[in-house]
Design a protein around this motif. Structure first.
Motif, PDB file in Angstrom:
ATOM      1  N   ASP A 114      -9.392 -25.379 -29.357  1.00  0.00           N
ATOM      2  CA  ASP A 114      -8.711 -26.363 -28.507  1.00  0.00           C
ATOM      3  C   ASP A 114      -8.025 -25.595 -27.382  1.00  0.00           C
ATOM      4  N   VAL A 115      -8.630 -25.612 -26.216  1.00  0.00           N
ATOM      5  CA  VAL A 115      -8.152 -24.802 -25.098  1.00  0.00           C
ATOM      6  C   VAL A 115      -7.002 -25.533 -24.418  1.00  0.00           C
ATOM      7  N   GLY A 116      -5.858 -24.838 -24.309  1.00  0.00           N
ATOM      8  CA  GLY A 116      -4.679 -25.427 -23.687  1.00  0.00           C
ATOM      9  C   GLY A 116      -4.198 -24.608 -22.506  1.00  0.00           C
ATOM     10  N   VAL A 117      -3.043 -24.978 -21.992  1.00  0.00           N
ATOM     11  CA  VAL A 117      -2.471 -24.318 -20.818  1.00  0.00           C
ATOM     12  C   VAL A 117      -1.370 -23.377 -21.265  1.00  0.00           C
ATOM     13  N   LYS A 118      -1.102 -22.371 -20.442  1.00  0.00           N
ATOM     14  CA  LYS A 118      -0.014 -21.449 -20.717  1.00  0.00           C
ATOM     15  C   LYS A 118       1.307 -21.906 -20.117  1.00  0.00           C
ATOM     16  N   THR A 119       1.210 -22.694 -19.071  1.00  0.00           N
ATOM     17  CA  THR A 119       2.412 -23.168 -18.392  1.00  0.00           C
ATOM     18  C   THR A 119       2.270 -24.654 -18.106  1.00  0.00           C
ATOM     19  N   GLY A 120       3.399 -25.327 -18.026  1.00  0.00           N
ATOM     20  CA  GLY A 120       3.367 -26.758 -17.765  1.00  0.00           C
ATOM     21  C   GLY A 120       3.149 -27.076 -16.290  1.00  0.00           C
ATOM     22  N   GLY A 121       2.666 -28.243 -16.023  1.00  0.00           N
ATOM     23  CA  GLY A 121       2.456 -28.667 -14.649  1.00  0.00           C
ATOM     24  C   GLY A 121       1.473 -29.814 -14.588  1.00  0.00           C
ATOM     25  N   ARG A 122       1.096 -30.151 -13.368  1.00  0.00           N
ATOM     26  CA  ARG A 122       0.175 -31.245 -13.148  1.00  0.00           C
ATOM     27  C   ARG A 122      -1.199 -30.681 -12.849  1.00  0.00           C
ATOM     28  N   LEU A 123      -2.211 -31.247 -13.490  1.00  0.00           N
ATOM     29  CA  LEU A 123      -3.570 -30.755 -13.315  1.00  0.00           C
ATOM     30  C   LEU A 123      -4.064 -31.070 -11.904  1.00  0.00           C
ATOM     31  N   ILE A 178     -11.972 -23.361 -15.985  1.00  0.00           N
ATOM     32  CA  ILE A 178     -12.377 -24.747 -16.242  1.00  0.00           C
ATOM     33  C   ILE A 178     -11.323 -25.746 -15.768  1.00  0.00           C
ATOM     34  N   ALA A 179     -10.123 -25.259 -15.417  1.00  0.00           N
ATOM     35  CA  ALA A 179      -9.075 -26.167 -14.934  1.00  0.00           C
ATOM     36  C   ALA A 179      -8.025 -25.367 -14.178  1.00  0.00           C
ATOM     37  N   GLU A 180      -7.316 -26.059 -13.273  1.00  0.00           N
ATOM     38  CA  GLU A 180      -6.229 -25.443 -12.503  1.00  0.00           C
ATOM     39  C   GLU A 180      -5.025 -26.377 -12.484  1.00  0.00           C
ATOM     40  N   ILE A 181      -3.839 -25.767 -12.525  1.00  0.00           N
ATOM     41  CA  ILE A 181      -2.581 -26.505 -12.416  1.00  0.00           C
ATOM     42  C   ILE A 181      -2.002 -26.255 -11.029  1.00  0.00           C
ATOM     43  N   GLU A 182      -1.371 -27.264 -10.456  1.00  0.00           N
ATOM     44  CA  GLU A 182      -0.759 -27.100  -9.135  1.00  0.00           C
ATOM     45  C   GLU A 182       0.221 -25.930  -9.159  1.00  0.00           C
ATOM     46  N   HIS A 183       0.126 -25.058  -8.116  1.00  0.00           N
ATOM     47  CA  HIS A 183       0.977 -23.855  -8.104  1.00  0.00           C
ATOM     48  C   HIS A 183       1.370 -23.471  -6.669  1.00  0.00           C
ATOM     49  N   ALA A 184       1.582 -24.417  -5.800  1.00  0.00           N
ATOM     50  CA  ALA A 184       1.991 -24.104  -4.428  1.00  0.00           C
ATOM     51  C   ALA A 184       3.320 -23.378  -4.408  1.00  0.00           C
ATOM     52  N   ASP A 185       4.268 -23.754  -5.288  1.00  0.00           N
ATOM     53  CA  ASP A 185       5.568 -23.097  -5.318  1.00  0.00           C
ATOM     54  C   ASP A 185       5.450 -21.650  -5.767  1.00  0.00           C
ATOM     55  N   ILE A 186       4.533 -21.389  -6.693  1.00  0.00           N
ATOM     56  CA  ILE A 186       4.374 -20.009  -7.162  1.00  0.00           C
ATOM     57  C   ILE A 186       3.724 -19.157  -6.081  1.00  0.00           C
ATOM     58  N   GLU A 187       2.824 -19.745  -5.313  1.00  0.00           N
ATOM     59  CA  GLU A 187       2.234 -18.993  -4.205  1.00  0.00           C
ATOM     60  C   GLU A 187       3.296 -18.620  -3.180  1.00  0.00           C
ATOM     61  N   ALA A 188       4.248 -19.499  -2.944  1.00  0.00           N
ATOM     62  CA  ALA A 188       5.350 -19.170  -2.019  1.00  0.00           C
ATOM     63  C   ALA A 188       6.182 -18.012  -2.575  1.00  0.00           C
ATOM     64  N   ILE A 228       0.539 -17.242 -11.289  1.00  0.00           N
ATOM     65  CA  ILE A 228      -0.538 -18.000 -10.664  1.00  0.00           C
ATOM     66  C   ILE A 228      -1.773 -18.008 -11.554  1.00  0.00           C
ATOM     67  N   GLU A 229      -2.067 -16.851 -12.153  1.00  0.00           N
ATOM     68  CA  GLU A 229      -3.216 -16.784 -13.064  1.00  0.00           C
ATOM     69  C   GLU A 229      -3.016 -17.704 -14.265  1.00  0.00           C
ATOM     70  N   ASN A 230      -1.797 -17.844 -14.717  1.00  0.00           N
ATOM     71  CA  ASN A 230      -1.524 -18.720 -15.855  1.00  0.00           C
ATOM     72  C   ASN A 230      -1.747 -20.198 -15.528  1.00  0.00           C
ATOM     73  N   THR A 231      -1.797 -20.506 -14.261  1.00  0.00           N
ATOM     74  CA  THR A 231      -2.115 -21.892 -13.904  1.00  0.00           C
ATOM     75  C   THR A 231      -3.614 -22.168 -13.977  1.00  0.00           C
ATOM     76  N   ASN A 232      -4.424 -21.119 -14.181  1.00  0.00           N
ATOM     77  CA  ASN A 232      -5.861 -21.276 -14.382  1.00  0.00           C
ATOM     78  C   ASN A 232      -6.157 -21.303 -15.880  1.00  0.00           C
ATOM     79  N   VAL A 233      -6.998 -22.227 -16.286  1.00  0.00           N
ATOM     80  CA  VAL A 233      -7.423 -22.316 -17.691  1.00  0.00           C
ATOM     81  C   VAL A 233      -8.851 -21.793 -17.776  1.00  0.00           C
ATOM     82  N   ARG A 234      -9.051 -20.746 -18.573  1.00  0.00           N
ATOM     83  CA  ARG A 234     -10.354 -20.107 -18.669  1.00  0.00           C
ATOM     84  C   ARG A 234     -10.966 -20.331 -20.056  1.00  0.00           C
TER      85      ARG A 234
END
Length: 457
Positions: free
Chosen positions: A120-129, A146-156, A238-244
């Motif tokens: 059961d593949v989950g996310v490492k950090t919370g956020g909106r898909l 296979i999935a990404e979480i919004e991370h504009a704030d982390i990019e800043a 930022i990498e944690n917002t990616n689900v692999r």
């Protein structure tokens, strides 16, 4: 007188006709209203149907003949209807391959198809898909996003950390230049001290300035290392917002959609067992059946035991299996032990969570024999055909084992020599041939050559 004479003549004529014509009889009609002695009105009625007294006797004779002919059949029918109704099963044959498995059943269990590797593949950090790249049935490769979480704030934050590194590097350059200048000043003061031109205070001041400059360089270097570490932390965020995908497999369940808010610990409306999972990935290259066996039957199982697997959805198709694991602990509440059976030739029909039945089979002719009855042959010819009949067909009379075989509507008594028990069946070494119909649970009082009726016929 004349009237009486006429009547007498008429009677004599009638009697004469009857005697001369025994088959045909023409009735004479006498009109009583005619004047006495007037014979002109005497007539023979030729339109009347002739009488056939033999016809009634012919019908009676035919009926008697039919009754005599039908009596044996009727008696046989009544006897057949009074015969007991019995349930039968056919003796089956299994040919054992020399040096291989006899394919004889030992134990049957039911369970569900599962993948040996499933996650059961989950996310490492919370956020909106923000993005999903899969649907049910999508094949994924190990490490694929296979999935990404919004991370504009982390990019800043990452950009700010990188700017901090550049600033620290500039400060380091300035500190290094100041340190070099202070070192040159210290060298000049030392040369002047040797010539006696400068004072001790000037030399001490130059030494202190050089030490401060050196400390500033180290501080700038530490600031650079800290800034670079913050950049790495931000990049990891930022990498944690990616689900692999954790391994090569197939997405068998999609648990989230784009725009949903997810968390490693789950959110409101999400099942607690999912724990923030957005997908279930399974390696369909290695499927197995998860089943449970009673504690009393575990002793019948051995490692790498062959098995036959059948899916409830495809009863006409069977798959080869092998016992992979017997769990080291039991469930004392249920008195069962979990086992896993690997499906060796799974195809596209086999899917996780399908209901399946597993028939564990004898591992081989040298694998040992179980359930041998006293007086039976424990070492049969391994290449000879083996005949199996249901246990319910075997009875005992006067210490002799026997079965009842249906032959031509009658029950025939057959003494048998028994062998190994196989689930609800038992081997018959002699007395029964494959294909014969044997009576299950023979009725009490059944005699040899007695008429029986097969249930359903």
């Amino acid at each position: 007188m004349r009237s009486a004479k006429c009547d007498k003549i008429a009677v004599e004529i009638a009697d004469h006709d009857i005697i001369r014509s025994p088959i045909l009889f023409f009735p004479v009609t006498i009109h009583s209203g005619s004047p006495a002695g007037d014979l002109s009105r005497l007539r023979i009625d030729r339109d009347a149907a002739p009488r056939r007294p033999w016809l009634a006797w012919s019908v009676v004779a035919i009926l008697l003949a039919g009754a005599v002919a039908a009596y044996p059949r009727g008696r046989a029918y009544v006897a057949e209807r009074r015969a007991p109704v019995v349930e039968v099963a056919h003796a089956t044959q299994v040919v054992a391959t020399p040096g291989g498995s006899t394919d004889l059943p030992v134990l049957v269990a039911s369970g569900y198809v599962v993948a040996r590797r499933s996650s059961d593949v989950g996310v490492k950090t919370g956020g909106r898909l923000a993005r999903l790249t899969f649907e049910e049935g999508t094949r994924v490769r190990k490490g694929e996003i296979i999935a990404e979480i919004e991370h504009a704030d982390i990019e800043a934050q990452l950009e700010a950390s990188r700017r901090a590194v550049a600033e620290a590097e500039a400060q380091l350059t300035q500190a290094v230049a100041s340190r070099d200048e202070d070192l040159r000043t210290l060298d000049r003061q030392r040369a002047l001290m040797k010539d006696g031109i400068t004072t001790d205070a000037a030399l001490t001041g130059a030494q202190a300035a050089a030490a401060v400059s050196a400390a500033r360089v180290k501080s700038a270097e530490a600031a650079i290392a800290s800034s670079r570490a913050r950049v790495k932390v931000t990049e990891e965020a930022i990498e944690n917002t990616n689900v692999r995908a954790p391994f090569d497999g197939v997405v068998i369940k999609k648990r989230a959609e784009v725009g949903e808010t997810v968390s490693p610990f789950g959110v409101a409306g999400q099942a607690s067992r999912e724990g923030g999972a957005i997908a279930t990935i399974a390696d369909l290259g290695e499927l197995e059946v998860q089943t449970e066996v009673s504690e009393n039957s575990v002793a019948k199982l051995v490692a790498a035991m062959p098995a036959e697997v059948k899916l409830q959805a495809y009863q006409d198709q069977s798959y080869k299996g092998r016992l992979r694991q017997i769990f080291p602990s039991a469930d004392r509440a249920k008195a069962i032990v979990e086992v896993r059976v690997t499906i060796l030739n799974a195809d596209a029909h086999v899917k996780p969570e399908m209901t399946a039945s597993v028939t564990f089979q004898e591992p081989g002719v040298n694998g040992g024999q179980t359930g041998v009855r006293p007086g039976s042959d424990p070492h049969p010819n391994p290449a000879a055909p083996i005949v199996l009949v249901p246990k319910r067909a075997v009875t005992e009379q006067a210490g002799q084992r026997l079965v009842w075989v249906v032959n031509g509507g009658t029950a025939v008594r057959r003494p048998v020599i028994l062998g190994v028990e196989r689930l609800d069946q038992i081997e018959v070494r002699s007395g029964v041939v494959p294909g014969e119909a044997v009576i299950l649970n023979p009725p009490v009082g059944l005699t040899d050559r007695a008429l029986v009726r097969v249930k359903g016929t």
